[in-house]
Design a protein around this motif. Structure first.
Motif, PDB file in Angstrom:
ATOM      1  N   ILE A 119      -9.543   1.645  -1.652  1.00 53.56           N
ATOM      2  CA  ILE A 119      -8.941   0.415  -2.450  1.00 53.56           C
ATOM      3  C   ILE A 119      -8.752   0.358  -3.775  1.00 53.56           C
ATOM      4  N   PHE A 134      -9.520   9.359   2.633  1.00 58.13           N
ATOM      5  CA  PHE A 134      -9.551   7.748   2.032  1.00 58.13           C
ATOM      6  C   PHE A 134      -9.831   7.669   0.549  1.00 58.13           C
ATOM      7  N   ASN A 146     -20.543  -1.388   1.834  1.00 60.86           N
ATOM      8  CA  ASN A 146     -18.646  -0.792   1.913  1.00 60.86           C
ATOM      9  C   ASN A 146     -17.562  -1.713   1.096  1.00 60.86           C
ATOM     10  N   LYS A 190     -10.239  -4.998   3.806  1.00 62.49           N
ATOM     11  CA  LYS A 190     -10.117  -4.936   2.957  1.00 62.49           C
ATOM     12  C   LYS A 190      -8.565  -4.573   3.772  1.00 62.49           C
ATOM     13  N   THR A 219       0.711  -1.112  -0.102  1.00 61.56           N
ATOM     14  CA  THR A 219      -0.031  -0.147  -0.093  1.00 61.56           C
ATOM     15  C   THR A 219       0.650   1.125   0.221  1.00 61.56           C
ATOM     16  N   GLY A 279     -16.611   0.129   7.648  1.00 60.17           N
ATOM     17  CA  GLY A 279     -15.575   0.243   7.559  1.00 60.17           C
ATOM     18  C   GLY A 279     -14.701  -0.225   7.021  1.00 60.17           C
ATOM     19  N   ASP A 280     -13.750  -0.286   6.637  1.00 59.97           N
ATOM     20  CA  ASP A 280     -12.403  -1.315   7.337  1.00 59.97           C
ATOM     21  C   ASP A 280     -11.703  -0.015   8.094  1.00 59.97           C
ATOM     22  N   LEU A 281     -11.099   1.247   7.301  1.00 58.61           N
ATOM     23  CA  LEU A 281     -10.228   1.958   8.262  1.00 58.61           C
ATOM     24  C   LEU A 281     -10.749   1.856   9.414  1.00 58.61           C
ATOM     25  N   TRP A 283       2.142   1.562   9.911  1.00 54.04           N
ATOM     26  CA  TRP A 283       0.615   1.151   9.061  1.00 54.04           C
ATOM     27  C   TRP A 283      -0.697   2.700   8.495  1.00 54.04           C
ATOM     28  N   ASN A 295     -17.633   5.124   3.266  1.00 54.75           N
ATOM     29  CA  ASN A 295     -17.385   6.106   2.000  1.00 54.75           C
ATOM     30  C   ASN A 295     -19.203   6.593   1.506  1.00 54.75           C
TER      31      ASN A 295
HETATM   32  O1  LIG Z   1     -12.244   2.598   5.073  1.00 55.13           O
HETATM   33  P1  LIG Z   1     -13.114   1.829   3.939  1.00 55.13           P
HETATM   34  O2  LIG Z   1     -13.177   2.656   3.002  1.00 55.13           O
HETATM   35  O3  LIG Z   1     -13.877   0.247   3.978  1.00 55.13           O
HETATM   36  O4  LIG Z   1     -11.486   1.236   3.537  1.00 55.13           O
HETATM   37  C1  LIG Z   1     -10.262   1.888   3.017  1.00 55.13           C
HETATM   38  C2  LIG Z   1      -9.067   1.136   2.873  1.00 55.13           C
HETATM   39  O5  LIG Z   1      -9.506   1.186   1.458  1.00 55.13           O
HETATM   40  O6  LIG Z   1      -7.821   1.834   2.936  1.00 55.13           O
HETATM   41  C3  LIG Z   1      -6.796   1.652   2.908  1.00 55.13           C
HETATM   42  C4  LIG Z   1      -6.380   0.894   2.351  1.00 55.13           C
HETATM   43  O7  LIG Z   1      -5.451   1.888   1.492  1.00 55.13           O
HETATM   44  C5  LIG Z   1      -8.054   0.277   3.332  1.00 55.13           C
HETATM   45  O8  LIG Z   1      -8.130   0.639   5.166  1.00 55.13           O
HETATM   46  C6  LIG Z   1      -9.025  -0.599   3.093  1.00 55.13           C
HETATM   47  O9  LIG Z   1      -8.125  -1.109   2.412  1.00 55.13           O
END
Ligand SMILES: O=P(O)(O)OC[C@@]1(O)O[C@H](CO)[C@@H](O)[C@@H]1O
Ligand SMILES: [Mn+2]
Length: 459
Positions: free
Chosen positions: A212, A303, A206, A419, A35, A381-383, A127, A269
Motif C-alpha cells: 500500500i 506483494f 497489518n 486498504k 493502483t 491482512g487485506d489481500l 484487479w 507481512n
Molecule cells: O495484504 P496486505 O499486505 O494487508 O495489503 C495488500 C495491499 O497493500 O495490496 C493491495 C493494494 O496494492 C491491497 O490488497 C492492499 O492494499
C-alpha cells in the motif's frame, strides 16, 4: 456456513445468482484503477532499481554471468511495465515452474469470461487477478534468468521494516515475557483480556504493509500496547469474543483428555507484523490454548512485504540474536517451538495464485482438506480479505458468511486493516456514515475489522 446455507448457496449458484462484479481497473477513478495506473508501475520501477543497485554484488558473486542475467531480467521487467501501462493483453507464463500451468489455466478461465472476446488485459480484467499476475511475472523474470532465480527483490524493504521497528518489537517481547511469567496466576478473565490485546496488536500490525505504501517505509514507530485504546474506535466489526469462545470450546476434552487445539495462521507481512503474529502464537501455546500452530506463508516474494520461508526463519534468528534480554528469550523459545514441531511453517502454491478462496475446495483440494483439520484459522491482512470475499462489489451489509460463498474449512477470522474498497458485514447506515466523514475510509488503512465465520454458527 450451516449445511442449510451451504445448499442455499449451491442453489443460488445453480440458478446463476452469482456474486456481484469483481473490482477492476476498468472502472476509471476507482481504487483499482489508481493502483494499476500508478502504484503497480511504481513498484515495478523500484524492483528494476533494486536490480540495478545490486549489479556489483551480482558481479562479485556470479561474475559476468550474473551481470548478464541482471541485464536480461531488467529488460524483462521494463517490457512488463510497458505491457501494464499500455494495457496489453496478458501473456501465458513460459518459465515451466510448478505453478505455471495453474496460472495459464486461470488465464484461459478469465478469457472465457471476457465479453465480446476482448483479450484479458490489465485495465479490463479483475484487479485481484491483475495485481497477483504482476507479482508472478516479476518472479518469471527471475526464474528465466538464473542465477537470479533465488534473488528476493523485496528483501531490502522487509529487513528495513524489521530494523525500523526495533523499539516496538522490544516493547512487545517484554510484554509477552511478563504475561508468560504471570501466566499461572491469571484468572480466565485476565487470560482472555491478554489474548484480546495480543489479537488486536496482531490486527494493527497489518498497517505495516509495503504494498500500500509502494515500498515506502511503513514500520511500527509507536508503542503497540499503549496505542490500543485510541485505536479501538477504528475497529468497524469486532468479533473477538467469538474467536475467544471458539478457542475455549476447542479445549473440550478429547478422548485422550485435553484436546489438541490447532490454530492455523495465514500470514501476511514480514517485519513488525510477523513479530505480532509470532507473539500471539507464543501466547496461545504458553497459555495452553493451542497445542499446534501452523503458519502459512508465500512460496515466492509477494506483494512487496509478504512473508516467505526465508523471511520467517530470518526473523526468528534475528530475534534470537538481538541484544535485548526479552527479544532473545522470545526468539530462543520460537526456535524451540519450531524444532519440537509445536510450530510449523507451510507455503502451499495456492497462496500465490490469483484464485478467490471460494475456489480452493476445487482448485487446491489438498490445502482445503488440511485447513479442515484446524480449530481456528486466522487470516491476516487485506489481500487475504479480498480473496475471502472474492474482491467483489458487495453491498456493505451483506453478511460475511454469504460473501465467503461456501469457503468454510473451519472456524475462521479475518484480521484486516482496510486498504481496498471491499467491505462486508457492516450494520445498515454504517458505511454511509463513514463515507460522509472520510470518503477514503476503505483504503486509507485507518480502519480495521476482526470478522469471524464458523460452519453452522447460527447466522
Ligand atoms: O495484504 P496486505 O499486505 O494487508 O495489503 C495488500 C495491499 O497493500 O495490496 C493491495 C493494494 O496494492 C491491497 O490488497 C492492499 O492494499
Ligand atoms: Mn501483504
Amino acid at each position: 456456513m450451516c449445511v442449510i446455507s451451504f445448499f442455499l448457496f449451491a442453489k443460488m449458484e445453480a440458478e446463476g445468482i452469482s456474486a456481484p462484479l469483481s473490482l477492476s481497473a476498468e472502472f476509471e477513478g476507482s481504487f483499482a484503477y489508481l493502483t494499476v495506473r500508478d502504484r503497480l508501475p511504481t513498484i515495478l520501477t523500484k524492483v528494476i532499481d533494486t536490480l540495478h543497485r545490486n549489479k556489483d554484488n551480482f558481479f562479485k558473486e556470479y561474475g559476468k554471468e550474473g551481470v548478464q542475467a541482471e541485464k536480461t531480467a531488467i529488460s524483462f521487467l521494463s517490457r512488463l511495465r510497458n505491457e501494464l501501462q499500455t494495457d496489453k493483453p496478458v501473456l501465458s507464463l513460459t518459465d515451466n515452474a510448478e505453478d505455471s500451468e495453474a496460472w495459464n489455466e486461470y488465464m484461459r478461465r478469465q478469457q472465457d469470461l471476457m465479453e465480446d472476446g476482448r483479450p484479458v488485459s490489465w485495465f479490463k480484467s479483475p484487479w485481484l487477478y491483475m495485481e497477483c499476475y504482476m507479482y508472478r511475472r516479476i518472479q518469471e523474470a527471475l526464474y528465466m534468468n538464473p542465477p537470479m532465480d533465488k534473488f528476493d527483490v523485496f528483501k531490502e524493504g522487509k529487513t528495513q521494516s524489521y530494523f525500523e521497528s526495533q523499539q516496538a518489537i522490544k516493547t512487545l517481547c517484554t510484554y509477552l515475557q511478563e504475561l508468560i511469567t504471570n501466566m499461572e496466576n491469571m484468572t480466565e478473565i485476565q487470560l482472555r483480556d491478554s489474548f484480546l490485546k495480543l489479537l488486536q496488536i496482531s490486527l494493527w500490525g497489518n498497517k505495516c504493509d509495503l504494498s500500500i505504501s509502494a515500498g515506502q517505509d511503513n514500520s511500527q514507530k509507536s508503542s503497540p500496547i499503549d496505542s490500543l485504546p485510541d485505536l479501538q474506535r477504528f475497529i468497524l466489526v469486532d468479533d473477538s469474543s467469538m474467536v475467544w469462545s471458539t478457542l475455549v470450546a476447542a479445549q473440550g476434552a478429547g478422548s485422550s483428555g485435553k484436546k489438541h487445539a490447532r490454530v492455523d495462521i495465514i500470514l501476511d507481512n514480514a517485519g513488525f507484523e510477523l513479530i505480532t503474529d509470532l507473539v500471539l502464537a507464543d501466547f496461545l501455546v504458553s497459555a495452553g490454548l493451542a497445542k499446534q500452530i501452523r503458519f502459512h506463508g508465500k512460496s515466492i516474494p509477494w506483494f512487496v512485504s509478504d512473508v516467505t520461508k526465508q523471511d520467517f526463519e530470518w526473523t526468528i534468528m534475528q530475534t534470537m540474536a538481538a541484544n535485548h534480554k526479552w527479544m532473545s528469550a522470545s526468539g530462543v523459545q520460537w526456535k524451540h517451538f519450531m524444532k519440537e514441531g509445536t510450530w510449523s511453517y507451510h507455503d502451499h502454491i495456492f497462496w500465490t495464485l490469483p484464485h478467490e478462496f471460494c475456489d480452493m475446495a476445487v482448485d487446491a483440494a489438498d490445502l482445503y482438506s488440511t485447513l479442515q483439520g484446524s480449530d481456528l484459522i486466522l487470516f491476516k491482512g487485506d489481500l487475504n480479505y479480498r480473496k475471502l470475499t472474492g474482491d467483489r462489489k458487495w453491498e456493505h451489509t451483506v453478511p460475511f458468511d454469504q460473501a465467503l460463498r461456501g469457503f468454510q474449512p473451519a472456524p475462521l477470522c479475518s484480521l484486516r486493516t482496510l486498504k481496498a474498497d471491499v467491505q462486508v458485514g457492516l450494520q445498515p447506515g454504517q458505511a454511509e456514515k463513514l463515507s460522509s466523514q472520510e470518503p477514503d475510509w476503505m483504503t486509507n488503512g485507518r480502519y480495521a475489522v476482526v470478522q469471524f465465520s464458523s460452519p453452522c454458527r447460527e447466522q
